[in-house]
Motif scaffolding. Structure first.
Motif, PDB file in Angstrom:
ATOM      1  N   THR A 143       0.109  32.977 -19.484  1.00 31.99           N
ATOM      2  CA  THR A 143      -0.624  32.540 -18.289  1.00 31.99           C
ATOM      3  C   THR A 143      -1.791  31.640 -18.682  1.00 31.99           C
ATOM      4  OG1 THR A 143      -0.025  34.586 -17.187  1.00 31.99           O
ATOM      5  CG2 THR A 143      -1.871  33.364 -16.252  1.00 31.99           C
ATOM      6  N   LYS A 151       2.120  38.287 -21.809  1.00 31.07           N
ATOM      7  CA  LYS A 151       2.132  37.845 -20.412  1.00 31.07           C
ATOM      8  C   LYS A 151       0.857  37.069 -20.088  1.00 31.07           C
ATOM      9  CE  LYS A 151       2.552  41.109 -17.281  1.00 31.07           C
ATOM     10  NZ  LYS A 151       2.994  42.319 -16.575  1.00 31.07           N
ATOM     11  N   GLN A 170      -0.552  42.492 -14.291  1.00 29.09           N
ATOM     12  CA  GLN A 170      -0.302  41.413 -13.350  1.00 29.09           C
ATOM     13  C   GLN A 170       0.843  40.534 -13.835  1.00 29.09           C
ATOM     14  OE1 GLN A 170      -3.712  39.691 -11.315  1.00 29.09           O
ATOM     15  NE2 GLN A 170      -4.910  40.338 -13.056  1.00 29.09           N
ATOM     16  N   PRO A 171       1.568  39.935 -12.894  1.00 27.88           N
ATOM     17  CA  PRO A 171       2.671  39.068 -13.330  1.00 27.88           C
ATOM     18  C   PRO A 171       2.133  37.833 -14.043  1.00 27.88           C
ATOM     19  CG  PRO A 171       2.351  38.910 -10.955  1.00 27.88           C
ATOM     20  CD  PRO A 171       1.449  39.999 -11.444  1.00 27.88           C
ATOM     21  N   PRO A 172       2.927  37.256 -14.951  1.00 28.08           N
ATOM     22  CA  PRO A 172       2.483  36.015 -15.584  1.00 28.08           C
ATOM     23  C   PRO A 172       2.522  34.882 -14.567  1.00 28.08           C
ATOM     24  CG  PRO A 172       4.770  36.454 -16.168  1.00 28.08           C
ATOM     25  CD  PRO A 172       4.294  37.631 -15.353  1.00 28.08           C
ATOM     26  N   GLU A 173       1.766  33.848 -14.839  1.00 29.20           N
ATOM     27  CA  GLU A 173       1.724  32.704 -13.930  1.00 29.20           C
ATOM     28  C   GLU A 173       1.595  31.459 -14.790  1.00 29.20           C
ATOM     29  OE1 GLU A 173      -1.912  32.070 -11.393  1.00 29.20           O
ATOM     30  OE2 GLU A 173      -0.496  32.700  -9.851  1.00 29.20           O
ATOM     31  N   PHE A 174       2.573  30.586 -14.767  1.00 28.84           N
ATOM     32  CA  PHE A 174       2.458  29.406 -15.619  1.00 28.84           C
ATOM     33  C   PHE A 174       3.093  28.174 -14.991  1.00 28.84           C
ATOM     34  CE2 PHE A 174       6.752  30.237 -17.252  1.00 28.84           C
ATOM     35  CZ  PHE A 174       6.833  31.613 -17.162  1.00 28.84           C
ATOM     36  N   ALA A 197      -0.576  28.223 -20.580  1.00 29.12           N
ATOM     37  CA  ALA A 197       0.027  27.192 -19.738  1.00 29.12           C
ATOM     38  C   ALA A 197      -1.048  26.295 -19.111  1.00 29.12           C
ATOM     39  CB  ALA A 197       0.887  27.836 -18.657  1.00 29.12           C
TER      40      ALA A 197
END
Lengths: 622, 297
Positions: free
Chosen positions: A127, A123, B183-187, A130
């Motif tokens: 993040t 995860k 935490q949630p992923p963010e891309f 990216a």
């Protein structure tokens, strides 16, 4: 004394004077974001520790301090410890950081995003990756290519990172054997080719010994390529894709009338290409057209052109009704795909698998739409990259190829044409749980209708009266209320009673029975099943005209199906439609916004009215 | 907007994009304004994003121990820039003198009461909010008590360790708590804009900015800042602004933005943490992360 006066008298000197702009000092230091990936224990932390130490990017005395600590605890020193030591320091508020580690070469500063070691590594890796411009993928020479070597390589490809160097680590453990290195180059090189990545180089190193990290390795005379640091320095920051067709997902349409500003500004960030004042723009999926009148900005000089990378705003010559989720394009350039069916490659991070028959939220650009898996074409086995047996779900950390079916059409591009507008994420239970890229826009049943609707919108002559002005004048939002039900149901009774009720309330409302269209507008086509799509299209076009006039249109039609609704949604703004089923049993596959159990008409009308108030179609006076 | 983007353009455009995403996705959106340089740059970026307007209410948590000049500056800009200005505070703690300056509690407990608790309850609408009336030029009790579901904050990743772990859109649970480990992923350009009832999001448009970037941008855009940041002839200035009992001036002869930029690039502060003048960070081992998990800015 008023507050302003008080401010001005007492604060006259408290706001710093605006200083004249002086020439900026020497060019700002180059900075590049990188990510380091690879299978567990293949040496990611050691590579980072070495990069920090060998580029002299550590705080003074840090290395010696950790060596001393190791000696004290009689355990052998490892470069990977440096990361942990830095983490400890951050807790005390010092600038170097575990999630963001900096080091520098003679050329530029590097920022390593999200150092490894977290439990939720994938995860966080995604993040970080990216936002990265280049990646290092570490493979243990002794263990060889492992499952996560492949998985991470594939992720890097899906995320769109084009610059990759493969670090073949622990060469000391295989006696600096060129054969081992060549084997990995062959095996992993073939894999990368399959996923569409051409690595810059394969670098044999021993991170522990510092061989080929920043300094050349004496043991590796047979290797003529760059060190890790050289390889990084040979990467470059990729400029925004200005040469591609213009794409700007509409983020919002602003009108700050209350602040005395009459501009109607279309705002968004340009994903690709460039646009100039005077260009004819077409917005998709609607197909609506207007010319670019001006580019707007605050405290920045504007010329008549804007390029990829900029967050901009512009006004239009002809006022058309568009909303967030449309994509602005230039008429003379390649048009985007518009469809409800997408063949995609996606990765899944959710603890619960992604399954068929479940609704997800898909976000692409600024569009947001309900999506379902129509078919799982194949799930990649990360250890072989072969398709596995037929599956109906996508498990956590899987990479899969699927067909997704969307609730309504969106505009996008396929990854091979414009990568940035092919990217989407999947949301489930409020969280982003997956992401992917569009490989192919597939035809759907509404393709023909959609083409005619886009042409209609393209040719549309807009009124000078804006939809929001009509809404203000009539004190209502235009809406299509589709009341359907079994043949025996009293849908017409309910529809007519609703019309009467709203009319008495002063609304601009009109009842339209399906027969009124069938024998008039549809007089030239036979009432047969194979013409059903065309009947629906014409009904929807009639509805579209009346909605454009600002009217609340109540239509009664027996046993509408989801297919019928899809056609209607293609021609009429989907969020302006309310579907209602009259009767106890829903006998078709249609998804309804409201079900009215059989029974008294006045109660049904009251419930309908409350529903319209909930949806903001009409005002609720409390 | 066809020239090559420099690093400030890149930062600015990314932040503008994030602000517009926040505005499009959150009905009850607010922006914290501490009056310091970071959140003032954020305010300026909002004017960029919304073409001179700031359609988002600004929230200031007034500990009552702010340096007076900060409050004057706040109200002056609020009137000049037509801002929807709201402040909230922990009245009870102030009345009962449960504060560090009053000798009632230690620094960390004081921060928790006057900042964290005041922030939490102001955001949720449980405690009174005061809104600036632009005609009367005074603050009045705000009748709107709806909870804010999106809160824009000027935190930067380089400030200290815990902030570097933030996402651009970071979830907080109903108690404003932050689960750093999961935490949630963010891309790409996609953020967490969906949230369960009772939870809210902290939005961080300045996450990628450094202290140096902030000052470079202040210079480029001529953004007005409080004069406390500059040496007024005493050989001292503030590098970071907070409550006067806990924020100390640093030795510096920087009289303007250019001097500060020079100082940060190569001079005396190049390798010293910005918050070194903030006493609460040092009060216990992981002071700030503990405060931040619990809802501190």
């Amino acid at each position: 004394m008023t507050l302003t006066e008080a401010c001005h008298t007492r604060m006259s000197s408290s706001i710093a004077p605006h200083e004249p702009l002086v020439a900026a000092p020497a060019a700002a230091t180059q900075r590049m974001n990188i990510v380091i990936v690879g299978h567990v224990d293949h040496g990611k932390s050691t590579v980072i520790g070495r990069l920090l130490a060998d580029t002299h990017s550590l705080p003074e005395g840090k290395l010696e301090q950790i060596r001393a600590q190791c000696e004290l605890n009689s355990k052998p020193f490892e470069y990977a410890f440096l990361l942990d030591a830095l983490k400890d320091e951050q807790a005390q508020g010092i600038t170097i950081d575990a999630a963001r580690v900096f080091f520098k070469s003679d050329l530029r500063h590097y920022l390593i995003l999200d150092a490894p070691g977290h439990i939720e590594f994938l995860k966080n890796m995604i993040t970080g990756a990216a936002r990265a411009e280049a990646a290092l993928l570490v493979i243990d020479a002794a263990e060889g290519v492992q499952e996560n070597s492949r998985r991470h390589g594939y992720m890097v490809s899906l995320l769109g990172i084009k610059q990759l160097a493969v670090v073949v680590n622990k060469m000391d453990l295989v006696g600096w054997d060129r054969g081992v290195y060549d084997g990995i180059v062959r095996e992993y090189g073939a894999f990368l080719e399959q996923v569409g990545i051409r690595p810059a180089c394969f670098i044999p190193v021993s991170a522990r010994g510092g061989d080929n990290i920043a300094d050349r390795a004496a043991h590796l005379a047979w290797y003529q390529g760059p060190t890790v640091l050289n390889a990084l320095d040979q990467f470059h920051s990729e400029p925004p894709p200005i040469a591609l067709p213009f794409r700007m997902p509409v983020q919002d349409v602003y009108k700050f009338t209350k602040q005395g500003d009459d501009r109607r500004i279309i705002a968004g960030t340009i994903d690709s290409g460039a646009v100039s004042v005077g260009d004819t723009l077409i917005f998709y999926p609607s197909g609506k057209k207007s010319r670019l009148k001006s580019i707007e900005a605050f405290n920045r000089p504007v010329d008549g052109r804007a390029e990829a990378g900029w967050a901009v705003g512009f006004t239009l010559q002809e006022q058309i009704y568009i909303t967030r989720g449309e994509v602005a394009t230039v008429e003379s350039e390649a048009r985007p795909q518009v469809t409800t069916r997408l063949r995609v490659s996606l990765f899944w991070l959710g603890k619960e698998p992604m399954v068929k028959r479940k609704e997800y939220l898909l976000k692409l650009g600024t569009a947001r739409v309900t999506a379902r898996i129509e078919e799982v074409l194949r799930v990649m086995d990360a250890s072989t990259l072969d398709a596995t047996e037929q599956r109906n779900s996508v498990q956590r950390h899987d990479v899969a190829e699927c067909v997704l079916r969307l609730d309504r059409a969106i505009a996008c591009d396929v990854a091979a044409d414009i990568a940035v507008t092919s990217r989407f994420v999947i949301v489930d239970d409020y969280e982003i749980r997956g992401g992917g890229i569009v490989r192919e826009a597939m035809p759907d049943r509404q393709t023909a209708v959609r083409d005619s609707v886009m042409l209609r919108n393209y040719k549309w002559e807009p009124s000078i009266i804006q939809p929001e002005h009509r809404a203000e004048k009539y004190n209502q939002k235009a809406a299509l209320i589709l009341i359907t039900g079994e043949h025996e149901s009293d849908r017409k009774g309910v529809a007519k009673a609703l019309e009467g009720k709203l009319f008495d309330d002063g609304k601009v409302v009109y009842f339209l029975g399906i027969g009124n269209v069938l024998y008039g507008v549809d007089a030239d086509i036979e009432r047969k099943q194979e013409n059903r799509l065309e009947h629906m299209r014409r009904l929807a076009e009639v509805a579209n005209l009346m909605l454009d006039a600002g009217i609340i249109l109540v239509v009664a039609a027996a046993e509408l199906t989801q297919d019928d609704l899809e056609v209607i949604k293609t021609a009429v703004q989907p969020d302006w439609i309310e579907t209602v089923w009259a009767g106890d049993n829903i006998t078709t596959d249609i998804a309804c916004d409201l079900q009215l159990p059989g029974g008294a008409v006045p109660e049904a009308v009251d419930r309908l009215k409350a529903h319209l108030q909930d949806k903001g179609v009409i005002f609720r006076p409390w | 907007m066809a020239e090559t983007m420099d690093h400030l353009d890149q930062l600015e455009n990314r932040s503008v994009h994030i602000l517009r995403e926040a505005y499009a996705n959150f009905k009850n959106l607010g922006m914290l304004w501490s009056i310091g340089k970071d959140s003032t740059v954020l305010l300026w970026l909002a004017r960029k994003a919304f073409f001179g307007h700031v359609p988002i209410p600004l929230i200031h948590i007034d500990t009552s121990f702010k340096i007076p000049e900060m409050i004057e500056y706040r109200d002056r800009l609020a009137l000049e820039w037509n801002l929807t200005m709201i402040y909230g505070q922990n009245r009870e703690a102030l009345e009962e003198k449960r504060t560090f300056p009053d000798g009632g509690v230690d620094r960390i407990a004081c921060c928790k009461a006057l900042k964290t608790d005041a922030l939490k309850h102001t955001l949720s609408g449980e405690w009174p909010r005061y809104r600036l009336n632009h005609t009367k030029k005074t603050y009045e009790l705000d009748r709107n008590t709806e909870a804010f579901t999106g809160v824009i904050v000027g935190a930067r990743a380089d400030e200290e360790g815990s902030r570097s772990k933030e996402r651009y859109f970071s979830p907080r649970n109903a108690q404003s708590r932050w689960d750093v480990g999961d935490q949630p992923p963010e891309f790409w350009n996609q953020f967490k804009t969906e949230f369960a009832p009772g939870t809210h999001l902290r939005i961080h448009p300045l996450l990628d900015w450094t202290e140096l970037n902030i000052w470079e941008y202040i210079r480029r855009e001529s953004i007005p800042t409080v004069s406390l940041y500059y040496d007024q002839g005493t050989g001292k200035r503030y590098r970071s602004l907070g409550c006067y009992p806990c924020t100390h001036a640093v030795d510096s002869a920087a009289t303007g933005v250019d001097d500060i930029i020079l100082e940060l690039r190569s001079g005396k502060f190049a390798n010293i943490a910005e918050r070194s003048g903030r006493a609460q960070d040092k009060a216990d081992g992981g002071g700030l992360e503990t405060l931040r998990r619990d809802g501190y800015m």
